[in-house]
Design an enzyme around this catalytic site. Structure first.
Site, mmCIF file in Angstrom:
data_model
loop_
_atom_site.group_PDB
_atom_site.id
_atom_site.type_symbol
_atom_site.label_atom_id
_atom_site.label_comp_id
_atom_site.label_asym_id
_atom_site.label_seq_id
_atom_site.Cartn_x
_atom_site.Cartn_y
_atom_site.Cartn_z
ATOM 1 N N GLU A 176 -9.202 -3.841 0.831
ATOM 2 C CA GLU A 176 -8.887 -4.437 2.121
ATOM 3 C C GLU A 176 -9.738 -3.804 3.215
ATOM 4 O O GLU A 176 -9.944 -2.593 3.209
ATOM 5 C CB GLU A 176 -7.394 -4.249 2.439
ATOM 6 C CG GLU A 176 -6.492 -4.979 1.466
ATOM 7 C CD GLU A 176 -5.012 -4.802 1.760
ATOM 8 O OE1 GLU A 176 -4.669 -4.015 2.675
ATOM 9 O OE2 GLU A 176 -4.193 -5.453 1.087
ATOM 10 N N HIS B 185 -2.517 -9.038 4.866
ATOM 11 C CA HIS B 185 -1.641 -7.870 4.886
ATOM 12 C C HIS B 185 -0.858 -7.790 6.202
ATOM 13 O O HIS B 185 -0.862 -6.761 6.904
ATOM 14 C CB HIS B 185 -2.435 -6.581 4.670
ATOM 15 C CG HIS B 185 -1.584 -5.450 4.155
ATOM 16 N ND1 HIS B 185 -2.080 -4.445 3.356
ATOM 17 C CD2 HIS B 185 -0.261 -5.161 4.325
ATOM 18 C CE1 HIS B 185 -1.113 -3.579 3.067
ATOM 19 N NE2 HIS B 185 0.008 -3.999 3.654
ATOM 20 N N ARG C 167 1.609 -3.979 -2.556
ATOM 21 C CA ARG C 167 0.306 -3.336 -2.404
ATOM 22 C C ARG C 167 -0.657 -4.008 -3.369
ATOM 23 O O ARG C 167 -0.292 -4.343 -4.503
ATOM 24 C CB ARG C 167 0.378 -1.827 -2.696
ATOM 25 C CG ARG C 167 1.042 -1.012 -1.597
ATOM 26 C CD ARG C 167 0.199 -1.015 -0.326
ATOM 27 N NE ARG C 167 0.739 -0.152 0.715
ATOM 28 C CZ ARG C 167 1.569 -0.539 1.664
ATOM 29 N NH1 ARG C 167 2.004 -1.793 1.683
ATOM 30 N NH2 ARG C 167 1.979 0.303 2.598
#
Length: 323
Positions: A268, A287, A239
């Site tokens: 993000e 991601h 993360r």
């Protein structure tokens, strides 16, 4: 006895939703709830649901409260930092993640980022396409993983798979985890447990595989980055907020570490003016480490099997809780 009802709140394509719901047990019903469904409509749809299954969509507090019959919130993702676990605990509704269903994909991706940095792939690909044959390679700026010391931060499902993969490249592996393995397990897996500072100080490659909790937020900070060798690289597929991004930018700009491979960011989608995107010693992906076609089948199988366990009166697997 009628079968269970699952409310599937998601942000996926129709093709993937079909894969997930194809695992619906005989006699069960899965109500598909797209993420853009207004919350008040979601509340009505979950009111009689026995299970909530979630991926790629927020689970609003009022929707959770409206699911008065829910026995389990089943995530198709591994991460759970966006879930209101405190409210779930208050409502006495357990929450499970995907039980490691995406661990193969993430482990593969982490190793790919390591190799991309070591082999200068982010430079050789565009140079070759532009007709600049072998121009980025000097003979001094590419490396092998063999005999390098890989430090694994967090030895869960993904961390263990990464350890096994890099051992296949003849790397040595050390790790830090708040729950170390037994000496017999370490010996069997060829791993060495070290302190957090030692992990940063001695690793050639440091790869992050810890969940995001209050304790792990910014666990990679300015002080620990300062411990790293100037030849070392940092990998993060966990993360974004596990890493203090401003400290990482500073460490890269000042040559305190040699490079970084990042699939996740503090914000993000990543802002286009983020300095990390402009650095030639950084490899970035959006991601997507855990996203492969193969994972959807494992995610769905685990989710429905876990819900079936609860339906049959057994305790759920892979439960998560607030730290």
């Amino acid at each position: 006895m009628p079968g269970a009802k699952v409310a599937f709140i998601h942000g996926l394509s129709a093709e993937i939703v079909d894969v997930i719901t194809s695992h619906n047990p005989d006699g069960w019903t899965t109500e598909v709830v797209p993420r853009d469904t207004p919350p008040d409509e979601q509340e009505a749809l979950v009111n009689d649901a026995d299970f909530l299954m979630v991926y790629g969509a927020p689970l609003h507090d009022d929707v959770l409260r409206a699911a008065e019959k829910a026995r389990l919130v089943q995530l198709l993702a591994a991460g759970y930092d966006r879930m209101n676990l405190r409210l779930m605990a208050a409502l006495e509704v357990p929450c499970s993640n995907n039980g490691g269903a995406n661990s193969i994909a993430v482990a593969d991706h982490a190793v790919m980022l390591m190799l991309a940095l070591y082999k200068q792939q982010m430079h050789t690909d565009p140079a070759t396409r532009a007709g600049k044959w072998s121009a980025p390679i000097t003979g001094t700026n590419t490396f092998e993983m063999a005999d390098k010391l890989v430090g694994v931060l967090g030895l869960g499902n993904i961390g263990r798979r990464v350890a096994r993969r890099v051992q296949g490249f003849e790397a040595r592996v050390q790790y830090f985890d708040v729950m170390p393995l037994s000496e017999d397990e370490e010996r069997e897996l060829g791993l060495t447990h070290v302190s957090l500072d030692e992990l940063f100080r001695t690793s050639d490659i440091l790869t992050c595989h810890t969940p995001l909790t209050p304790q792990t937020r910014h666990i990679v900070n300015r002080e620990r980055l300062a411990l790293m060798k100037p030849t070392s690289v940092l990998i993060n597929t966990s993360r974004g907020p596990v890493v203090d991004e401003s400290a990482l930018i500073e460490a890269l700009q000042e040559g305190k570490i040699a490079g970084a491979g990042l699939d996740v960011f503090e914000k993000e989608p990543v802002e286009p003016d983020n300095p990390l995107l402009k650095m030639d010693n950084v490899v970035v992906t959006p991601h997507v480490a855990g996203t492969t076609w193969d994972t959807w089948f494992r995610r769905a199988a685990f989710a429905y099997e876990n819900m079936q366990r609860v339906w049959d009166g057994e305790a759920p697997l892979a439960t998560v809780q607030e730290y």
